[in-house]
Design a protein around this motif. Structure first.
Motif, mmCIF file in Angstrom:
data_model
loop_
_atom_site.group_PDB
_atom_site.id
_atom_site.type_symbol
_atom_site.label_atom_id
_atom_site.label_comp_id
_atom_site.label_asym_id
_atom_site.label_seq_id
_atom_site.Cartn_x
_atom_site.Cartn_y
_atom_site.Cartn_z
ATOM 1 N N PHE A 76 36.625 35.347 46.606
ATOM 2 C CA PHE A 76 36.688 36.707 46.070
ATOM 3 C C PHE A 76 38.026 37.369 46.404
ATOM 4 N N HIS A 77 38.498 38.227 45.487
ATOM 5 C CA HIS A 77 39.814 38.852 45.666
ATOM 6 C C HIS A 77 39.803 40.363 45.444
ATOM 7 N N LEU A 78 38.669 40.901 45.024
ATOM 8 C CA LEU A 78 38.537 42.337 44.806
ATOM 9 C C LEU A 78 37.207 42.788 45.365
ATOM 10 N N ALA A 79 37.122 44.038 45.773
ATOM 11 C CA ALA A 79 35.862 44.565 46.302
ATOM 12 C C ALA A 79 35.771 46.061 46.037
ATOM 13 N N ARG A 80 34.549 46.521 45.824
ATOM 14 C CA ARG A 80 34.300 47.953 45.660
ATOM 15 C C ARG A 80 32.964 48.312 46.298
#
Length: 540
Positions: free
Chosen positions: A472-476
């Motif tokens: 994974f490379h993005l998170a919110r």
């Protein structure tokens, strides 16, 4: 006027709290050491790339910092210069530790932007400059490494103005460059200041007021070189940006200084000017309105927590920026987040990891408080009616690993280590909703943070761990009514984890999947930054 108030205002007016920002390898740690040298805080300046038997740097105190030759943690360094109390915040230059730098800039009133004369404006410098501008922090510029064959000074000024969008006003100007660099011309005082090389740069470089007519100057720089410097100075007088201290304090012009931190050339005239240019503590925005620095009641906020600064005692220190009033040892303050009262009986001030117990401090100072585990980044401490300063956000990570414990019998030590390291902001701690605490997940802005965590777990907690990279490379973080977290589970593409306050965080392997999730869930809020929290959930 009340004698105590007069004393407070006098003390506050003498404080200067500033940070140094730069791209890695621009010479930030070297300049920091030299400021300490000229401030009398150290008698021999250390070197990042030291020879055998040489002195190590003061600001890079972690073992891994000294091994790698980079700054990975903010150091607080305090010294006196020109009658001012200087509070220097030495920040990590590496992009992987930008969160620590961002938090630290919340505590600064001014910044020194360090530019490599060979490389010019670099990506990390741009990012940190933008943070300073957003916070309204005035910036002075020091163009370093003039002892090397670098770029033309006018080209460097043009790049700063073009890329960063801030006018430059040179206060000093280089005389010679590379091996012929002998000093700087002080434009306001119309003086040529030359320097003698000190022993390995570890001692103060003798500074002499010279003239262009002296034989040795002509021999060192050459007739052509002198003519060029005079022509450049004339051009600056006729077409350069004028310097206005008030405009500088508004962050709308940057005074520029030239030098070589390695050789100590130009450091002294820079520091002489900077102590007058840098502002004293400024008013701070709070939940009840602006708070003046000379307001009598004490207030401050926690901007950093550091575990194990003293390996012998496994302690935990909270760094507090005092924003108003006078601090007294043993005073009782209101801990706004919890509503409780704290007695501050073990305050210290710093020279990196070295500390001195103090009895008082004033607005603008940075103090360390021994913390049994009740404080967190962003907490407000105050006397009188409760108030809160603007929060210090925690940004969503971009890299993720699952922790693999090599020795199952060390689970208790792993729990303690990850809890403490996450609380100090060194890494973010998450949990798989299905596996819960057994295999914690770490999130970081840069991959080098994982290497540091691995090294610190081994050296400070005697725990050996491995990391399994997650895709994974993005998170919110997500918020909304009646959230169905299972909707965000797509094997290997997206998953939903929980942070230490049980807030759901969705991990994505691509920007496209994030956009799809936002489109498919219009009633869900996707949040890139939250206030740091600490819940009761443990790491193992």
């Amino acid at each position: 006027m009340d004698a105590d108030l007069t004393r407070l205002r006098t003390a506050v007016a003498l404080r200067r709290t500033f940070a140094i920002i730069s791209h890695p390898d621009a010479g930030k740690t070297t300049l920091t050491e030299k400021l300490l040298l000229y401030g009398g805080a150290v008698h021999l300046a250390g070197s990042v790339k030291q020879k055998a038997g040489g002195r190590q740097t003061t600001s890079d105190w972690m073992e891994i910092e000294r091994q790698r030759g980079i700054s990975i943690s903010t150091s607080v360094l305090q010294f006196t210069y020109g009658g001012r109390q200087m509070n220097l915040l030495d920040t990590p230059g590496h992009n992987d530790f930008s969160e620590d730098t961002y938090r630290t800039l919340a505590a600064a009133d001014a910044a020194v932007m360090l530019i490599d004369s060979v490389k010019g404006v670099e990506p990390q410098t741009i990012k940190l400059f933008q943070v300073c501008r957003m916070r309204g922090i005035p910036i002075a510029t020091f163009i370093n490494k003039m002892d090397r064959s670098g770029r033309d000074p006018f080209d460097l000024l043009d790049e700063i103005e073009r890329v960063l969008g801030i006018p430059c006003s040179p206060i000093t100007w280089p005389v010679g460059s590379g091996t012929s660099f002998i000093g700087v011309y002080d434009r306001p005082d119309h003086k040529l200041l030359t320097f003698d090389r000190a022993e390995s740069g570890s001692r103060r470089a003798p500074m002499t007021e010279s003239t262009f007519d002296e034989d040795w100057v002509r021999q060192a720089v050459g007739e052509t070189g002198i003519a060029r410097v005079k022509e450049e100075l004339a051009l600056l007088e006729s077409a350069g940006n004028p310097f206005d201290p008030e405009v500088f304090l508004l962050g709308q012009v940057t005074p520029v200084f030239f030098g070589s931190a390695m050789n100590n050339f130009g450091v002294e005239p820079f520091l002489d000017r900077f102590v007058d240019l840098a502002p004293p503590p400024r008013a701070r925005t709070t939940s009840v309105g602006p708070l003046a620095p000379d307001e009598p009641r004490f207030s401050g906020f926690v901007f950093k927590i550091q575990a194990n600064m003293d390996p012998q005692h496994r302690d935990r220190v909270a760094f507090v920026r005092i924003c108003s009033g006078r601090f007294r040892r043993g005073m009782q303050v209101h801990h706004v987040r919890t509503g409780g009262e704290l007695t501050l009986s073990r305050p210290v001030q710093f020279l990196a990891q070295e500390r001195t117990v103090i009895d008082e401090a004033y607005s603008g100072d940075i103090i360390g408080l021994w913390d049994p585990g009740v404080l967190r980044i962003g907490d407000t401490l105050c006397e009188g009616a409760p108030l809160e300063f603007e929060g210090i956000p925690r940004f969503s990570p971009e890299h993720f690993v699952r922790v693999r414990l090599e020795d199952p019998l060390k689970r208790k030590q792993l729990k303690k280590g990850l809890d403490q390291l996450s609380e100090e902001g060194a890494v973010q701690l998450f949990f798989d909703r299905k596996r819960l605490e057994r295999e914690p997940i770490l999130g970081a802005v840069g991959v080098l943070q994982f290497e540091v965590i691995q090294a610190r777990l081994k050296s400070e907690y005697r725990v050996n761990v491995g990391f399994d990279q997650l895709p994974f490379h993005l998170a919110r973080w997500i918020e909304g009514d009646a959230l169905n977290l299972d909707k965000f589970e797509l094997s290997g593409r997206t998953t939903c984890v929980l942070d230490v306050e049980n807030r759901p965080l969705v991990l994505f392997d691509s920007e496209w999947l994030l956009q799809m999730a936002q489109t498919d869930n219009p009633n869900v809020r996707f949040i890139a930054a939250v206030q740091p929290g600490r819940g009761t959930r443990s790491a193992a």
